[in-house]
Design an enzyme around this catalytic site. Structure first.
Site, PDB file in Angstrom:
ATOM      1  N   LYS A  36      12.515  14.705   5.366  1.00  0.00           N
ATOM      2  CA  LYS A  36      11.192  15.125   4.875  1.00  0.00           C
ATOM      3  C   LYS A  36      10.124  14.292   5.597  1.00  0.00           C
ATOM      4  O   LYS A  36      10.448  13.349   6.324  1.00  0.00           O
ATOM      5  CB  LYS A  36      11.126  14.908   3.367  1.00  0.00           C
ATOM      6  CG  LYS A  36      11.196  13.438   2.973  1.00  0.00           C
ATOM      7  CD  LYS A  36      11.355  13.248   1.476  1.00  0.00           C
ATOM      8  CE  LYS A  36      11.375  11.753   1.165  1.00  0.00           C
ATOM      9  NZ  LYS A  36      11.823  11.458  -0.195  1.00  0.00           N
ATOM     10  N   TYR A 275     -18.254  -2.017  19.069  1.00  0.00           N
ATOM     11  CA  TYR A 275     -19.354  -1.650  18.178  1.00  0.00           C
ATOM     12  C   TYR A 275     -19.837  -2.844  17.369  1.00  0.00           C
ATOM     13  O   TYR A 275     -19.024  -3.636  16.874  1.00  0.00           O
ATOM     14  CB  TYR A 275     -18.893  -0.591  17.173  1.00  0.00           C
ATOM     15  CG  TYR A 275     -18.711   0.793  17.728  1.00  0.00           C
ATOM     16  CD1 TYR A 275     -19.795   1.502  18.260  1.00  0.00           C
ATOM     17  CD2 TYR A 275     -17.470   1.412  17.696  1.00  0.00           C
ATOM     18  CE1 TYR A 275     -19.631   2.794  18.751  1.00  0.00           C
ATOM     19  CE2 TYR A 275     -17.304   2.703  18.177  1.00  0.00           C
ATOM     20  CZ  TYR A 275     -18.383   3.379  18.704  1.00  0.00           C
ATOM     21  OH  TYR A 275     -18.212   4.650  19.177  1.00  0.00           O
TER      22      TYR A 275
HETATM   23  C1  LIG Z   1      13.007  10.693  -0.175  1.00  0.00           C
HETATM   24  C2  LIG Z   1      14.145  11.020  -1.006  1.00  0.00           C
HETATM   25  C3  LIG Z   1      15.401  10.477  -0.719  1.00  0.00           C
HETATM   26  C4  LIG Z   1      15.637   9.479   0.390  1.00  0.00           C
HETATM   27  O1  LIG Z   1      15.063   8.229   0.105  1.00  0.00           O
HETATM   28  P1  LIG Z   1      15.271   6.963   1.080  1.00  0.00           P
HETATM   29  O2  LIG Z   1      14.804   5.802   0.277  1.00  0.00           O
HETATM   30  O3  LIG Z   1      14.385   7.201   2.257  1.00  0.00           O
HETATM   31  O4  LIG Z   1      16.691   6.900   1.452  1.00  0.00           O
HETATM   32  C5  LIG Z   1      16.465  10.887  -1.509  1.00  0.00           C
HETATM   33  N1  LIG Z   1      16.290  11.765  -2.521  1.00  0.00           N
HETATM   34  C6  LIG Z   1      15.082  12.294  -2.819  1.00  0.00           C
HETATM   35  C7  LIG Z   1      14.966  13.272  -3.937  1.00  0.00           C
HETATM   36  C8  LIG Z   1      13.981  11.938  -2.080  1.00  0.00           C
HETATM   37  O5  LIG Z   1      12.784  12.459  -2.392  1.00  0.00           O
END
Ligand SMILES: *Cc1c(COP(=O)(O)O)cnc(C)c1O
Length: 383
Positions: A36, A275
């Site tokens: 994501k 600036y």
């Molecule tokens: C972002 C997310 C993860 C991964 O988290 P990390 O700390 O980057 O490993 C896992 N599950 C959900 C639902 C998330 O939103």
């Protein structure tokens, strides 16, 4: 044409991180790569093929837009799971494409069933249950209703997963809350089993859960930050290193942000640089301008504070960070020429500018700084 400013993506670093994560997984735990936030700023279109080559075949995204981008570049057997937002049109599209997605309320389940009937397709759904995070998730009553709908519409729904998200496994301060979530999760599993319902994948863990509480890995883990080479927090890293009696960080940063010197000039004592009056030259100075600025994700908060690496030496930002330009002090760095390489994040020789040092200055955590890296900085994949 080679771009003047670019983000280098290291395949070998991703391989090393993947191997490390595999080494902490219990037997038969599936790895879902969380990409994501534009693959935490690394770039979805660049990262998916790199990870597929390493052996990843399951990706987790937040929304339909991201799922669409993954689908454009991934192999035919790669699986995608949407953990969050889907518009009605996207919901139809993911069902058609056999993309997995979360059901976190009854409304979405009803919508799904309706669409499946129209399309004459079976949807691959993950029931996300409320265990104590209180963000999204099916309550107890919701779940009972969902199970009823599931049984009634068995031709249209395949229960791929039962999942939840831990509310802060990266900090021991949240320990009791996490523990209670796990108790709630296991209770629900038992109740479902009593009703003859067994999801294919039970999954709750992000990076922190995966490494810190291995018993939470169940059938699948959703790992984001660690695959890019970062521990979720220093606390998690220190905990891991002390438990395993190791001293070296087993992870390697997947990206290096590079630019080059645009121009070099001398500034006399008593002059202001850039600036306004933000920086006053109290000595004769040599300045290099670098063609990056806040328009490129180099925060304005790094005014007079940020650093870059040139010839393996630190060069401090002098004056205000502009939209496209920063000036850095090269008075004590020999023979800097136009076109010389500049490292904004990453290693040059024995010195390093870490994302976390960079983000401490501007008060952003690794996650935020990474995802803010603009997608229009070209990505260059190297071995
Ligand atoms: C972002 C997310 C993860 C991964 O988290 P990390 O700390 O980057 O490993 C896992 N599950 C959900 C639902 C998330 O939103």
């Amino acid at each position: 044409m080679h771009p003047s400013t670019y983000i280098e993506i290291s395949k070998s670093a991703f391989k090393q991180n993947y191997d490390f994560i595999q080494s902490i997984l219990l037997p038969n735990v599936k790895f879902s790569s969380v990409i994501k936030g534009n693959a935490y700023g690394h770039g979805i279109e660049v990262i998916v093929p790199v990870l597929e080559e390493i052996g990843v075949n399951h990706f987790s995204v937040f929304n339909g837009d991201e799922a669409f981008r993954v689908k454009q570049v991934c192999g035919p057997d790669t699986e995608i799971m949407v953990m969050g937002m889907l518009t009605p049109a996207q919901l139809e599209w993911v069902i058609e494409k056999d993309i997995e997605f979360y059901i976190f309320d009854i409304h979405r389940l009803e919508q799904t069933i309706e669409l499946c009937k129209e399309l004459n397709k079976k949807a691959k759904v993950h029931f996300e249950i409320e265990t104590g995070m209180n963000r999204t998730g099916l309550s107890k009553d919701d779940l009972n209703q969902a199970v009823e709908l599931l049984k009634k519409n068995a031709d249209y729904l395949e229960l791929y997963g039962l999942c939840t998200h831990l509310a802060g496994a990266e900090s021991i301060a949240n320990y009791y809350r996490i523990k209670n979530q796990l108790i709630n999760y296991k209770k629900t599993l038992k109740q479902l089993k009593a009703m003859d319902i067994e999801p294919k994948y039970r999954h709750v863990s992000c990076s922190a859960g995966t490494i810190r509480f291995p018993e939470t890995q169940f059938d699948m883990v959703r790992v984001g930050i660690m695959q890019y080479g970062f521990f979720p927090t220093n606390e998690v890293m220190i905990n891991y290193l002390t438990q395993h009696k190791e001293v070296d960080d087993p992870l390697r940063r997947g990206l290096t942000w590079k630019s080059q010197v645009m121009s070099v000039k001398e500034v006399a004592t008593g002059e202001f640089i850039g600036y306004g009056t933000a920086y006053f030259a109290s000595k004769d100075m040599k300045i290099a301008t670098i063609p990056i600025g806040y328009g490129y994700g180099f925060a304005r908060a790094l005014t007079n504070q940020g650093k870059v690496l040139i010839h393996g030496e630190y060069a401090q930002v002098v004056g205000i960070v502009n939209m496209n330009i920063i000036s850095v002090d090269i008075t004590d760095i020999d023979d800097v020429q136009v076109g010389d390489s500049v490292t904004i994040i990453g290693r040059d020789g024995d010195k390093d500018i870490t994302v976390s040092s960079f983000s401490d200055i501007s008060n952003q955590v690794n996650y935020e700084l990474l995802t803010r890296l603009p997608n229009d900085i070209p990505r260059v994949v190297v071995d």
